[in-house]
Design an enzyme around this catalytic site. Sequence first.
Site, PDB file in Angstrom:
ATOM      1  N   ASN A  10       0.880  -1.159   0.000  1.00 57.96           N
ATOM      2  CA  ASN A  10       0.000   0.000   0.000  1.00 57.96           C
ATOM      3  C   ASN A  10       0.926   1.220   0.000  1.00 57.96           C
ATOM      4  OD1 ASN A  10      -1.700   2.103   0.878  1.00 57.96           O
ATOM      5  ND2 ASN A  10      -1.756   1.337   2.998  1.00 57.96           N
ATOM      6  N   LYS A  12       0.129   4.213   0.467  1.00 61.71           N
ATOM      7  CA  LYS A  12      -0.426   5.260   1.350  1.00 61.71           C
ATOM      8  C   LYS A  12      -0.468   6.609   0.613  1.00 61.71           C
ATOM      9  CE  LYS A  12       1.002   2.623   5.320  1.00 61.71           C
ATOM     10  NZ  LYS A  12       1.310   2.563   6.732  1.00 61.71           N
ATOM     11  N   GLY A 181       3.849   0.941  10.689  1.00 65.81           N
ATOM     12  CA  GLY A 181       4.428   2.271  10.519  1.00 65.81           C
ATOM     13  C   GLY A 181       5.725   2.518  11.276  1.00 65.81           C
TER      14      GLY A 181
END
Length: 266
Positions: A10, A12, A181
């Site tokens: 992903n 983001k 993260g």
Amino acid sequence: MKKKVYFGTNLKMYKGNGETVNYLAELSRLANQIESPFDVELFVIPSYTSLKDAVNVIEQDNKPLVIRIGAQNMNSHDNGQFTGDISPLMLKELGVKLVMIGHSERRHVFRETDSEENQKVLSALKHGFTTLLCIGETLEQKNYGISDEVLRTQLKIGLHNVEKQQLSHLWIAYEPVWAIGVNGIPASSQYANEKHQVIKQCLFELFGEDSSKIPTLYGGSVNPDNANDLILQPNIDGLFTGRSAWQADNFVRLISQALRAKQEAV
Ligand code: PGA
């Protein structure tokens, strides 16, 4: 049938259109050099603004290993008074094949609820998208000892009213919120495997034998040091990677070494 192993990322809110196109071209070139006895499913989830060019670059590429392009979110309605949102019909028009629902940042930054994720899952499946539902417990929930209950709740609400014949389009990503993260602590492969087992058991309760069609992927600080151990776990069917995948050469190195480890373990 060859066993399928899933790898995806992903992007983001990090790569713009130009960067995404360059990234995909390089990823496709390098990933197509991987030799493995496994059937590899590779997917990339860029920002909305890059989706059109991302789909085009992959279509024109014409390589055997086709990267599946996904959207990071969608509204559950086909159209309506939802300023700033994107409908399933708009994604379909662009040739997007996969939609991610309920990423931890959608749930915790944008306060999306399990029942909203359920509406999106039902809509995405109705429109024929491969639907990647993300679930995971927070650190607080883990500390209270309610991780399994949280995962089961997210699955039972998120998949409410999904029908058995739709399961071939459903994927699950388990991403513990505390593992995601820059401040994330990677889950141990043993912990990740145990939670994947809880997920697979819950999917079995919901859908019976047909639940074996649903791949379960692990995400949250996947990196070159833990990828091999994670992919070797019996209940983990793939790796969903953020930061460690955002440079194409690093991502392909991670994929190649994980596949090699898996091959050696067979
Ligand atoms: P990370 O991101 O690998 O950078 O922790 C994972 C994710 O958010 O899906």
